[in-house]
Design a protein around this motif. Structure first.
Motif, PDB file in Angstrom:
ATOM      1  N   ALA A 317       0.686  -0.879   0.025  1.00  0.00           N
ATOM      2  CA  ALA A 317      -0.284  -0.282   0.223  1.00  0.00           C
ATOM      3  C   ALA A 317       0.605   1.479   0.332  1.00  0.00           C
ATOM      4  O   ALA A 317       0.229   2.201  -0.016  1.00  0.00           O
ATOM      5  N   MET A 318       1.546   1.230   0.496  1.00  0.00           N
ATOM      6  CA  MET A 318       3.350   2.628   0.318  1.00  0.00           C
ATOM      7  C   MET A 318       3.508   2.914  -0.856  1.00  0.00           C
ATOM      8  O   MET A 318       4.245   3.731  -1.011  1.00  0.00           O
ATOM      9  N   ASP A 319       3.288   1.878  -1.722  1.00  0.00           N
ATOM     10  CA  ASP A 319       3.101   2.536  -3.549  1.00  0.00           C
ATOM     11  C   ASP A 319       4.485   1.852  -3.920  1.00  0.00           C
ATOM     12  O   ASP A 319       5.731   3.591  -4.227  1.00  0.00           O
ATOM     13  N   TYR A 320       5.810   1.706  -3.255  1.00  0.00           N
ATOM     14  CA  TYR A 320       7.103   1.642  -3.164  1.00  0.00           C
ATOM     15  C   TYR A 320       7.501   1.725  -5.147  1.00  0.00           C
ATOM     16  O   TYR A 320       8.649   1.240  -5.143  1.00  0.00           O
ATOM     17  N   TYR A 321       6.552   0.569  -5.818  1.00  0.00           N
ATOM     18  CA  TYR A 321       6.914  -0.409  -7.197  1.00  0.00           C
ATOM     19  C   TYR A 321       5.948   0.103  -7.480  1.00  0.00           C
ATOM     20  O   TYR A 321       5.082   0.093  -7.718  1.00  0.00           O
ATOM     21  N   TYR A 322       6.616   0.213  -9.202  1.00  0.00           N
ATOM     22  CA  TYR A 322       5.895   0.628 -10.309  1.00  0.00           C
ATOM     23  C   TYR A 322       4.621   2.005  -9.359  1.00  0.00           C
ATOM     24  O   TYR A 322       4.577   2.150 -10.878  1.00  0.00           O
ATOM     25  N   ALA A 323       4.914   1.837  -8.804  1.00  0.00           N
ATOM     26  CA  ALA A 323       3.750   3.663  -8.679  1.00  0.00           C
ATOM     27  C   ALA A 323       4.944   4.880  -9.148  1.00  0.00           C
ATOM     28  O   ALA A 323       4.224   5.443  -9.257  1.00  0.00           O
ATOM     29  N   THR A 324       6.202   4.387  -8.407  1.00  0.00           N
ATOM     30  CA  THR A 324       6.688   5.482  -8.152  1.00  0.00           C
ATOM     31  C   THR A 324       8.576   4.298  -8.961  1.00  0.00           C
ATOM     32  O   THR A 324       8.012   3.838  -9.271  1.00  0.00           O
ATOM     33  N   PRO A 325       9.201   4.817 -10.036  1.00  0.00           N
ATOM     34  CA  PRO A 325      10.068   4.308 -10.724  1.00  0.00           C
ATOM     35  C   PRO A 325      11.525   4.391  -9.432  1.00  0.00           C
ATOM     36  O   PRO A 325      11.508   5.046  -8.287  1.00  0.00           O
ATOM     37  N   LEU A 351     -11.374  -5.533   8.894  1.00  0.00           N
ATOM     38  CA  LEU A 351     -10.761  -6.016   9.271  1.00  0.00           C
ATOM     39  C   LEU A 351      -9.128  -6.474   8.612  1.00  0.00           C
ATOM     40  O   LEU A 351      -9.600  -7.546   8.260  1.00  0.00           O
ATOM     41  N   ALA A 352      -8.491  -5.851   7.461  1.00  0.00           N
ATOM     42  CA  ALA A 352      -7.213  -6.477   7.080  1.00  0.00           C
ATOM     43  C   ALA A 352      -6.488  -5.977   7.554  1.00  0.00           C
ATOM     44  O   ALA A 352      -5.918  -5.083   7.487  1.00  0.00           O
ATOM     45  N   LEU A 353      -4.900  -7.380   7.148  1.00  0.00           N
ATOM     46  CA  LEU A 353      -3.516  -7.059   8.510  1.00  0.00           C
ATOM     47  C   LEU A 353      -2.939  -8.194   7.157  1.00  0.00           C
ATOM     48  O   LEU A 353      -3.398  -9.014   6.799  1.00  0.00           O
ATOM     49  N   THR A 354      -2.099  -7.188   6.223  1.00  0.00           N
ATOM     50  CA  THR A 354      -1.124  -8.161   5.193  1.00  0.00           C
ATOM     51  C   THR A 354       0.111  -7.542   5.760  1.00  0.00           C
ATOM     52  O   THR A 354       1.198  -6.570   4.975  1.00  0.00           O
ATOM     53  N   TYR A 355       0.880  -8.837   4.962  1.00  0.00           N
ATOM     54  CA  TYR A 355       2.828  -8.494   5.705  1.00  0.00           C
ATOM     55  C   TYR A 355       2.848  -9.079   4.450  1.00  0.00           C
ATOM     56  O   TYR A 355       3.116 -10.148   3.279  1.00  0.00           O
ATOM     57  N   HIS A 356       4.122  -7.588   3.786  1.00  0.00           N
ATOM     58  CA  HIS A 356       4.757  -8.197   2.776  1.00  0.00           C
ATOM     59  C   HIS A 356       6.292  -8.609   2.539  1.00  0.00           C
ATOM     60  O   HIS A 356       6.782  -7.797   3.085  1.00  0.00           O
ATOM     61  N   TYR A 357       6.785  -9.407   2.015  1.00  0.00           N
ATOM     62  CA  TYR A 357       8.361  -9.449   2.487  1.00  0.00           C
ATOM     63  C   TYR A 357       8.983  -8.571   0.906  1.00  0.00           C
ATOM     64  O   TYR A 357       9.031  -9.914  -0.346  1.00  0.00           O
ATOM     65  N   PHE A 358       9.929  -8.403  -0.004  1.00  0.00           N
ATOM     66  CA  PHE A 358       9.991  -7.981  -0.718  1.00  0.00           C
ATOM     67  C   PHE A 358      11.149  -7.704  -1.361  1.00  0.00           C
ATOM     68  O   PHE A 358      12.643  -7.904  -0.446  1.00  0.00           O
ATOM     69  N   SER A 359      11.390  -8.955  -2.578  1.00  0.00           N
ATOM     70  CA  SER A 359      13.534  -8.819  -2.965  1.00  0.00           C
ATOM     71  C   SER A 359      13.132  -8.200  -4.395  1.00  0.00           C
ATOM     72  O   SER A 359      12.433  -8.361  -4.933  1.00  0.00           O
ATOM     73  N   ILE A 360      14.791  -8.050  -4.858  1.00  0.00           N
ATOM     74  CA  ILE A 360      14.796  -7.531  -6.350  1.00  0.00           C
ATOM     75  C   ILE A 360      14.942  -8.695  -6.837  1.00  0.00           C
ATOM     76  O   ILE A 360      15.350 -10.156  -6.378  1.00  0.00           O
ATOM     77  N   THR A 361      14.937  -9.305  -8.187  1.00  0.00           N
ATOM     78  CA  THR A 361      14.813 -10.157  -9.028  1.00  0.00           C
ATOM     79  C   THR A 361      16.104 -10.242  -9.775  1.00  0.00           C
ATOM     80  O   THR A 361      16.509 -11.516 -10.922  1.00  0.00           O
ATOM     81  N   SER A 362      16.759  -9.864  -9.514  1.00  0.00           N
ATOM     82  CA  SER A 362      18.080  -9.097 -10.849  1.00  0.00           C
ATOM     83  C   SER A 362      19.897  -9.520  -9.825  1.00  0.00           C
ATOM     84  O   SER A 362      19.226  -8.353  -8.592  1.00  0.00           O
ATOM     85  N   GLU A 378       7.138  -4.870   5.062  1.00  0.00           N
ATOM     86  CA  GLU A 378       5.882  -4.021   4.717  1.00  0.00           C
ATOM     87  C   GLU A 378       4.788  -4.090   5.368  1.00  0.00           C
ATOM     88  O   GLU A 378       4.584  -5.507   4.958  1.00  0.00           O
ATOM     89  N   LEU A 379       3.893  -3.681   6.547  1.00  0.00           N
ATOM     90  CA  LEU A 379       2.851  -4.069   7.188  1.00  0.00           C
ATOM     91  C   LEU A 379       1.683  -3.082   6.959  1.00  0.00           C
ATOM     92  O   LEU A 379       2.050  -1.777   6.947  1.00  0.00           O
ATOM     93  N   ASP A 380       0.516  -3.286   6.284  1.00  0.00           N
ATOM     94  CA  ASP A 380       0.214  -2.719   5.762  1.00  0.00           C
ATOM     95  C   ASP A 380      -1.607  -3.334   7.109  1.00  0.00           C
ATOM     96  O   ASP A 380      -1.892  -4.430   6.511  1.00  0.00           O
ATOM     97  N   LEU A 381      -2.110  -2.368   6.962  1.00  0.00           N
ATOM     98  CA  LEU A 381      -3.353  -2.551   8.150  1.00  0.00           C
ATOM     99  C   LEU A 381      -4.767  -1.914   7.891  1.00  0.00           C
ATOM    100  O   LEU A 381      -4.592  -0.398   7.482  1.00  0.00           O
ATOM    101  N   GLN A 382      -5.431  -2.035   7.244  1.00  0.00           N
ATOM    102  CA  GLN A 382      -7.070  -1.048   6.808  1.00  0.00           C
ATOM    103  C   GLN A 382      -8.204  -1.720   7.383  1.00  0.00           C
ATOM    104  O   GLN A 382      -8.757  -2.942   7.472  1.00  0.00           O
ATOM    105  N   TYR A 397      -3.017   1.748   7.929  1.00  0.00           N
ATOM    106  CA  TYR A 397      -1.621   2.475   8.607  1.00  0.00           C
ATOM    107  C   TYR A 397      -0.969   1.181   7.665  1.00  0.00           C
ATOM    108  O   TYR A 397      -1.070   0.230   7.876  1.00  0.00           O
ATOM    109  N   SER A 398       0.488   2.082   7.220  1.00  0.00           N
ATOM    110  CA  SER A 398       1.401   0.752   7.127  1.00  0.00           C
ATOM    111  C   SER A 398       2.755   1.977   7.319  1.00  0.00           C
ATOM    112  O   SER A 398       2.893   2.550   7.623  1.00  0.00           O
ATOM    113  N   THR A 399       4.009   1.048   7.278  1.00  0.00           N
ATOM    114  CA  THR A 399       4.934   1.120   7.647  1.00  0.00           C
ATOM    115  C   THR A 399       6.008   0.190   7.020  1.00  0.00           C
ATOM    116  O   THR A 399       6.050  -1.311   6.637  1.00  0.00           O
TER     117      THR A 399
END
Length: 436
Positions: A317-325, A351-362, A378-382, A397-399
């Motif tokens: 939800a913090m839009d670090y990827y593809y929403a911004t370069p 209520l929804a709580l989502t956990y993401h773990y991000f990595s690059i692929t190259s 990243e943790l996203d709560l809505q 709220y996201s962090t």
């Protein structure tokens, strides 16, 4: 006088017979229907590292943005029209006495139905397909996303086939009018074919082929040089009982606007289970190929472009990827593994709580150092609350907990606390409907 009365009476009788016949004829047709709806959607945001990580010493920001939209729809037999105008902006950005309004049409289309499931829809419209991974409406964004296009289609209960055609120009050019400058729609032309087959209530599959014409000519010389990139793939959905399974694969080829040969791919797998009327849980994995630093300018470009999808829906939800370069023209790809827990506290509160773990692929080397592929978590709560009919209150709220690799590809500081909070109310009633 008597003759006049007889003639007048005869005309009335003929008129009534004609009107009755016309009534009987038009009664077979679909009623004329006109409806109008309005939307007021303000959203207050606290930004302390959203879209891009913040650096040490940078303070948070806050604002309230707003969408005011008025939509009108008309339907009759074999014809539909849609018009939607909106004003978007931040509270306080316009002067109290404003002579330069920014009210624009975000939808302006007509659909002609020819019978036998055939139709044509032309004009400004949203293109929303499958799960919105490649073509989406981007409703989260205050302005949304639209295309100027012609859609030709055939639909029945089991099959849908759409052909989308678009040709974009910046202005009504006079000569040498095939050059398409930046700043308007992101593509010069497209030919897109989409097919969906509903095999049963539990299973459906869809297939997409998109040919994009991208302007690669020189801006100074206004010299056109269109390059074509192809995106093709499939989406599979299976819903047996309380389970939901999804699978997606796309491949890109051709040339991008930088005139490089493209060979890139995306795959995504997800599964969800509904335990009862209140609790559900889902897991997913999204993999987008990337371009590494070892790939020279003459090598094929391996970074997948998710194009015009709703990225906010997938990659945090913090839009670090593809929403911004990424920074410094990097595009190292993304591997997003997520787990989501949802709880329906009542028929009106979710209520929804989502956990993401991000990595690059190259593989990336920055300043002579090989980077670890992990980007962080990243943790996203809505929370969504349906206050009343047509009125919904939402908050989130996201962090983000970034790594050194996050600093290298997105900027900011991994040691700075990154978070984001928002509160929005969506008021969207249908205010008028008429039939005749």
């Amino acid at each position: 006088m008597k003759k006049r009365v007889i003639v007048f009476s005869g005309l009335l009788l003929l008129g009534s017979v004609w009107m009755k016949a016309d009534e009987n004829e038009t009664s077979k047709d679909k009623e004329n229907t006109f409806s109008m709806s309005a939307q007021i959607r303000p959203r207050a945001e606290y930004r302390n590292g959203v879209l891009n990580p913040r650096s040490e010493g940078q303070g948070p920001a806050g604002f309230i943005n707003n969408r005011a939209r008025l939509s009108m729809n008309y339907e009759r037999q074999n014809l539909s029209l849609g018009l939607s105008a909106q004003h978007v902006g931040v509270w306080g950005q316009d002067p109290q006495i404003d002579k330069n309004g920014r009210f624009i049409l975000n939808e302006a289309w007509a659909q002609l139905d020819f019978g036998y499931g055939l139709f044509a829809k032309l004009g400004r419209q949203s293109l929303i397909y499958d799960d919105e991974r490649v073509l989406g409406g981007l409703d989260w964004n205050i302005a949304g996303r639209y295309h100027d296009a012609l859609k030709l289609g055939y639909e029945n209960k089991k099959n849908k086939l759409h052909l989308i055609l678009a040709f974009n120009q910046n202005d009504e050019t006079k000569i040498d009018g095939t050059f398409y400058a930046d700043g308007a729609q992101p593509y010069k032309n497209t030919q897109t074919l989409w097919y969906q087959h509903v095999a049963s209530k539990e299973f459906k599959a869809s297939f997409l082929f998109m040919n994009l014409g991208l302007e690669a000519g020189e801006q100074k010389e206004q010299k056109s040089d269109t390059k074509f990139m192809q995106t093709m793939g499939a989406n599979l959905y299976y819903q047996p009982g309380d389970w939901t399974f999804g699978g997606t694969f796309y491949y890109q080829s051709g040339k991008n606007k930088n005139k490089r040969d493209v060979s890139a791919f995306l795959w995504a797998l997800n599964a969800a289970y509904k335990f009862n009327s209140q609790w559900s849980m889902g897991i997913g994995s999204d993999y987008l190929s990337g371009a590494g630093t070892a790939d020279g300018p003459d090598a094929k470009y391996k970074a997948f472009d998710p194009l015009y999808g709703t990225h906010h829906k997938f990659y945090g939800a913090m839009d670090y990827y593809y929403a911004t370069p990424f920074k410094d023209n990097l595009n190292p790809g993304l591997w997003d593994n997520q787990i989501k827990v949802a709880y329906n506290a009542s028929s009106k509160v979710n209520l929804a709580l989502t956990y993401h773990y991000f990595s690059i692929t190259s593989d990336l080397t920055v300043n002579g150092k090989d980077l670890d592929r992990g980007l962080g978590s990243e943790l996203d709560l809505q929370v969504d609350w349906q206050i009343m009919k047509d009125v919904k209150l939402s908050a989130g709220y996201s962090t983000m907990f970034g790594t050194s690799t996050m600093e290298a590809v997105k900027g900011g500081s991994k040691d700075s606390w990154q978070d984001w909070g928002w509160l929005s109310i969506n008021i969207n009633p249908r205010i008028f409907t008429a039939k005749w």
